[in-house]
Motif scaffolding. Sequence first.
Motif, PDB file in Angstrom:
ATOM      1  N   TYR A  71       0.857  -1.180   0.000  1.00  0.00           N
ATOM      2  CA  TYR A  71       0.000   0.000   0.000  1.00  0.00           C
ATOM      3  C   TYR A  71       0.893   1.230   0.000  1.00  0.00           C
ATOM      4  CZ  TYR A  71       0.801   0.655   5.059  1.00  0.00           C
ATOM      5  OH  TYR A  71       1.364   0.856   6.290  1.00  0.00           O
ATOM      6  N   LYS A  72       0.313   2.417  -0.222  1.00  0.00           N
ATOM      7  CA  LYS A  72       1.045   3.678  -0.352  1.00  0.00           C
ATOM      8  C   LYS A  72       2.090   3.605  -1.461  1.00  0.00           C
ATOM      9  CE  LYS A  72       0.377   5.424   4.336  1.00  0.00           C
ATOM     10  NZ  LYS A  72       1.014   5.992   5.538  1.00  0.00           N
ATOM     11  N   HIS A  73       1.766   2.871  -2.532  1.00  0.00           N
ATOM     12  CA  HIS A  73       2.629   2.805  -3.695  1.00  0.00           C
ATOM     13  C   HIS A  73       2.171   3.851  -4.711  1.00  0.00           C
ATOM     14  CE1 HIS A  73      -0.794   0.067  -3.952  1.00  0.00           C
ATOM     15  NE2 HIS A  73      -0.838   0.379  -5.247  1.00  0.00           N
ATOM     16  N   PHE A  85       5.017   1.344  -8.738  1.00  0.00           N
ATOM     17  CA  PHE A  85       6.327   1.654  -8.172  1.00  0.00           C
ATOM     18  C   PHE A  85       6.282   1.595  -6.648  1.00  0.00           C
ATOM     19  CE2 PHE A  85       5.810   3.802 -12.176  1.00  0.00           C
ATOM     20  CZ  PHE A  85       7.006   3.589 -12.847  1.00  0.00           C
ATOM     21  N   GLY A  86       7.182   0.783  -6.063  1.00  0.00           N
ATOM     22  CA  GLY A  86       7.435   0.809  -4.629  1.00  0.00           C
ATOM     23  C   GLY A  86       6.217   0.545  -3.769  1.00  0.00           C
ATOM     24  N   GLY A  87       6.207   1.158  -2.581  1.00  0.00           N
ATOM     25  CA  GLY A  87       5.127   0.992  -1.627  1.00  0.00           C
ATOM     26  C   GLY A  87       5.621   0.464  -0.295  1.00  0.00           C
ATOM     27  N   ASN A  88       4.681   0.132   0.570  1.00  0.00           N
ATOM     28  CA  ASN A  88       4.980  -0.371   1.917  1.00  0.00           C
ATOM     29  C   ASN A  88       4.445  -1.797   2.036  1.00  0.00           C
ATOM     30  OD1 ASN A  88       4.929  -0.925   4.757  1.00  0.00           O
ATOM     31  ND2 ASN A  88       5.053   1.272   5.151  1.00  0.00           N
ATOM     32  N   CYS A 130      10.624   3.389  -1.408  1.00  0.00           N
ATOM     33  CA  CYS A 130       9.901   4.480  -0.756  1.00  0.00           C
ATOM     34  C   CYS A 130       8.414   4.155  -0.727  1.00  0.00           C
ATOM     35  CB  CYS A 130      10.147   5.817  -1.460  1.00  0.00           C
ATOM     36  SG  CYS A 130       9.526   5.869  -3.150  1.00  0.00           S
ATOM     37  N   ALA A 131       7.657   4.966   0.018  1.00  0.00           N
ATOM     38  CA  ALA A 131       6.199   4.847   0.106  1.00  0.00           C
ATOM     39  C   ALA A 131       5.630   6.240   0.300  1.00  0.00           C
ATOM     40  CB  ALA A 131       5.796   3.942   1.264  1.00  0.00           C
ATOM     41  N   GLY A 132       4.374   6.418  -0.104  1.00  0.00           N
ATOM     42  CA  GLY A 132       3.749   7.737   0.011  1.00  0.00           C
ATOM     43  C   GLY A 132       4.229   8.711  -1.030  1.00  0.00           C
ATOM     44  N   HIS A 133       4.789   8.216  -2.150  1.00  0.00           N
ATOM     45  CA  HIS A 133       5.286   9.071  -3.212  1.00  0.00           C
ATOM     46  C   HIS A 133       4.189   9.310  -4.252  1.00  0.00           C
ATOM     47  CE1 HIS A 133       6.061   4.826  -3.837  1.00  0.00           C
ATOM     48  NE2 HIS A 133       5.989   5.008  -5.135  1.00  0.00           N
TER      49      HIS A 133
END
Length: 537
Positions: A71-73, A85-88, A130-133
């Motif tokens: 999540y938060k990807h 891309f990415g996330g948590n 990263c996350a929240g991007h």
Amino acid sequence: MALAAKGPVAIGSSIPNSIAAEGPKVVVPEENGEMADIQDKEVSMEGLCSISTYDQWTPLSVSGLLPKPRYKHGAAVVQQKMYVFGGNHNGRYLGDIQVLDFKTLSWSKLEAKSQVEPSESAGAVPFSACAGHSVIQWGNKILCLAGHTREPAESLSVKEFDPQTCTWSTLRTYGRSPSSRGGQSVTLVGDTLVVFGGEGHGRSLLNDLHILDLETMTWDEFETTGTPPSPRSEHAAACFAERYLLIFGGGSHSTCFSDLHLLDTQTMEWSRPKQQGVTPEPRAGHAGVTIGEYWFITGGGNSRKGVSDTLVLNMSTYEWSVLTDLEVRAPPTSEGSSLVMYTINGENFLVSFGGYSGRCSNQAYALKASLKPSVPSEQINEAESNGFAPISVAENSSRKVIFEIEELKDVKPGNRAYNSKTLGQVATDEQNQIEDRLNHERLQSLCLKQELADVENRNAELTEELHLVRDQLSIEQTRASKLENEISEIQERLQKMDTLEKEFESLRSELDSTVSEEEASSGNRTHRSRGFWRWNG
């Protein structure tokens, strides 16, 4: 300073593909127009096209190795593919790039490389974990901004991913870069990116506004008027009519919001539109995409529960409605899920991926939207009469006079040649008068709009002051109650002390009387026995 309005519209960290309002073709950047025609002819009833039901979330049956739940990807669409891309993942930042092909509904993983100088060697490097991007489609490339990382940077960096070469590069920017943050919104308005809010170092919440000109790659922080949204993160943002920025919801450390704010990027003035229709629940961590004047909002949650409805806001009337509802723990209702829009064969599909609702998800859902853009670009000015740029009713009258003038020009002259000239002059005079009245009414409309904005701002300030006074009053009442309790305890203690003092005085009197009697008796004994010790012995 007004922002240029040239390019497509994008929202938050989930950016839709371009919208085709007039035809059934797959919309891709102009330089690939021929490719769009070919793709449209090749598409059959496979992939997303196999979905037949409108306005219902459908789990996608996919192939390939599924990505890790997250999540938060960030997610963006380029041509027929969605790039994630990415996330948590369970508290760990991810740095991978996953791709879902919408035609085959198959997942694959990319091994990206960094763009280096010719003298250096390029090796496989992961996307920065990263996350929240926020990720933004920009032509055939994807931009990535901000996000929470293991080692926070001082300022916000801008990176570019090229899907064709599968390479990352860090773009050089000028001006004063915003501070590093996550959970912000990044919105594409013409050739500029508008960054708002987020959570910075030390969990500090932000409500600053920064503009990146993508032509000059220069940052600027604009001065705004009106009352901006309160500091927040995990909100959603959208652009309407290539001019108006809307901010919805989000959260602070103690509460979630359901408010709607509007920024006119030409006047840089904040305002609070009057919302209509259903009342949205407060939420943070939701996602959104736009189709014409419609803004679709999915997922998110608040301190009580996850939000299960899929909302639609008509941005020309500020009217909310519920498109559909789901079970609370279904992925499209999760916090931190991504949402993109893809158009094919004239149909618009919303695709939701991942999210957190008690546990991370790696499922993809799709919804075929029945709503179609109903406001062509040439009619935007008329739609703005609902709150953006009021248009007087007299304008229709002036158009009627213009049509009459055109008819008069076509009338053949009679015996007197000057008749047509006289009639034309009369019509011209009437047109001038109506235009004067129209300008006067427009001026009055602008004055009334400004007065209304001032009243709304004052009302918002008074409401905030009232809340502050109520909070202070509650605090003072609590303190007064505590003081009353303390005074009551002190009074009880004083009463006990008075009682003890009286008892002490009584005992002292008795003691003094006893001592006097003993002294008298002792004196008599001393006279007879010549001393205490001798008498005692």
